[in-house]
Design a protein around this motif. Structure first.
Motif, PDB file in Angstrom:
ATOM      1  N   ALA A 110      50.100  40.511  40.930  1.00  0.00           N
ATOM      2  CA  ALA A 110      51.268  39.932  40.308  1.00  0.00           C
ATOM      3  C   ALA A 110      51.711  38.795  40.821  1.00  0.00           C
TER       4      ALA A 110
ATOM      5  N   ASP B  54      52.944  49.127  42.787  1.00  0.00           N
ATOM      6  CA  ASP B  54      54.184  48.082  42.612  1.00  0.00           C
ATOM      7  C   ASP B  54      54.005  47.485  41.123  1.00  0.00           C
ATOM      8  N   ASP B  55      53.803  46.156  41.462  1.00  0.00           N
ATOM      9  CA  ASP B  55      53.522  45.466  40.197  1.00  0.00           C
ATOM     10  C   ASP B  55      52.059  44.823  40.170  1.00  0.00           C
ATOM     11  N   ASP B  56      51.115  45.279  41.303  1.00  0.00           N
ATOM     12  CA  ASP B  56      49.927  44.942  41.141  1.00  0.00           C
ATOM     13  C   ASP B  56      48.961  46.086  40.711  1.00  0.00           C
TER      14      ASP B  56
ATOM     15  N   GLY C 170      50.702  40.678  32.743  1.00  0.00           N
ATOM     16  CA  GLY C 170      51.546  40.089  33.168  1.00  0.00           C
ATOM     17  C   GLY C 170      51.400  39.018  33.984  1.00  0.00           C
TER      18      GLY C 170
ATOM     19  N   ARG D  84      48.656  51.133  39.024  1.00  0.00           N
ATOM     20  CA  ARG D  84      49.504  50.094  39.644  1.00  0.00           C
ATOM     21  C   ARG D  84      50.165  50.773  41.057  1.00  0.00           C
TER      22      ARG D  84
END
Length: 408
Positions: free
Chosen positions: A207, A156-158, A220, A154
């Motif tokens: 994300a 961040d959220d990616d 997610g 990951r």
């Protein structure tokens, strides 16, 4: 996703598989004998991102692989042909925002136009025509597989794929690191993003962002990267080690390199594809046709202008599929003149031996899909007198079956 209707393909007489079918493999830089392990050939060709369909660069690429399908079928093989549609991606969203349209409307309209163009060009449809949106669950599941294998991380959220996890990374393109970095930046990558382990690591799962479409998944909400889309769709329908991965030469890196890396790490099998075949670019006035240059020539507009798609097909087949080529008004005029001459030749009561022409066409196409040589063989047959009453019909069938042009 709905494909398009197939035109009938004549069955030709005699054995067609005496000569090995040789195809240029980008990964090795040489010609490979393409021999499917059984009676089914497996082909994956990367499809359009539906925001500017169908320009002549698209058409030339899909005609190249249509020729391959026709050669395989002439050899008595079934062909399991998979093509995707990248019906969610940044260029599509940008086009929709520019025009003030819903992105789904743009995607549906351009995909429908592509199907109409392929039908008009008599391109044989794929066995499976798969949109990224309809395959979202299976793509997300494949990203989970890569994450579980320790090949993803990951930022961040990616989620990103680690190219270090792919033992054979670099085999498809054989490019050095500097070239890879340059092309990654030019072709949708983000080599300068902070937090990546390697600048070349590609995005697997983006994300959700405000104002962007997203899909629920075990990862997610979000949407997939481009490369993993094709890896998942291909593997789930063709399995590992399928015969040919095809597309335009601009897909060698990063798209085909990254798709192969995803496919090989996720499946645990090498190679992803046995051969990688790439079609050259079509230029206009000395420049590659591209959206950014505003010099695209569209099949639909040529059709609206009354252009015979048989002539268009011949004009594009007059260049070898691997070669970059120039398009001009004279290219189309030459195709129209050739089509008229061929139809006149096929309308004769008699002609020179049709079996000799068929053998010449098969030999030319077995040699890395050499359509220019095949076209010259038909030219010569039409310009020669003969006494064989069966020859015109056989010539018309051969041209139809192998080159996809109707002379009747």
């Amino acid at each position: 996703m709905q494909s398009w209707p197939a035109t009938p393909v004549p069955t030709l007489p005699g054995p067609a598989d005496a000569t090995a079918l040789r195809l240029h493999d980008s990964a090795t830089g040489g010609l490979l004998d393409v021999r499917p392990g059984g009676r089914t050939a497996r082909l994956y060709v990367c499809g359009i991102t539906p925001y500017d369909a169908t320009h002549l660069g698209h058409a030339a690429t899909y005609l190249a692989f249509d020729t391959l399908v026709r050669v395989w079928r002439d050899r008595g093989l079934s062909v399991d042909y998979v093509q995707n549609v990248t019906d969610i991606d940044d260029p599509l969203l940008e086009r929709a925002a520019r025009d003030g349209e819903d992105w789904t409307v743009v995607a549906e309209r351009e995909t429908a136009l592509f199907r109409e163009d392929m039908t008009a060009l008599r391109v044989l449809p794929p066995t499976s025509y798969v949109g990224a949106v309809e395959a979202m669950d299976e793509i997300a599941a494949y990203v989970v597989r890569l994450l579980d294998a320790g090949a993803a991380y990951r930022v961040d959220d990616d989620l990103y794929f680690s190219v270090a996890a792919a033992e054979h990374f670099g085999r498809v393109s054989s490019y050095d690191s500097a070239t890879m970095l340059q092309l990654a930046a030019e072709r949708g990558g983000d080599p300068d993003r902070t937090g990546k382990k390697d600048a070349l690591d590609p995005l697997l799962w983006r994300a959700a962002r405000p104002g962007e479409p997203a899909w629920d998944s075990p990862l997610g909400p979000g949407r997939p990267g481009w490369h993993v889309e094709c890896a998942a769709i291909a593997l789930n329908r063709l399995g590992s080690g399928f015969d040919v991965q095809g597309g335009g030469s601009d897909l060698v890196f990063p798209h085909h390199e990254m798709s192969a890396a995803h496919g090989e790490v996720g499946s645990g099998a090498w190679p992803f594809a046995r051969a990688y075949a790439h079609a050259g670019m079509v230029g206009l006035d000395g420049e590659k046709m591209s959206k950014s240059r505003g010099n695209l020539v569209f099949v639909s507009r040529l059709r609206e202008a009354g252009v015979d798609t048989g002539a268009l097909r011949l004009a594009l087949l007059d260049g070898h599929y691997r070669s970059d080529r120039e398009w001009s008004d004279s290219s189309l005029r030459a195709g129209e003149q050739r089509l008229a001459a061929w139809r006149a030749g096929a309308a004769r009561a008699r002609g020179p031996a049709g079996s000799a022409l068929l053998a010449a066409l098969r030999a030319a196409l077995a040699d890395d899909l050499d359509t220019p040589t095949a076209l010259r063989a038909v030219d010569a047959w039409c310009a020669t007198a003969g006494d064989d009453e069966t020859a015109p019909a056989l010539a018309a069938d051969a041209v139809d079956a192998l080159l996809g042009v109707s002379l009747r």
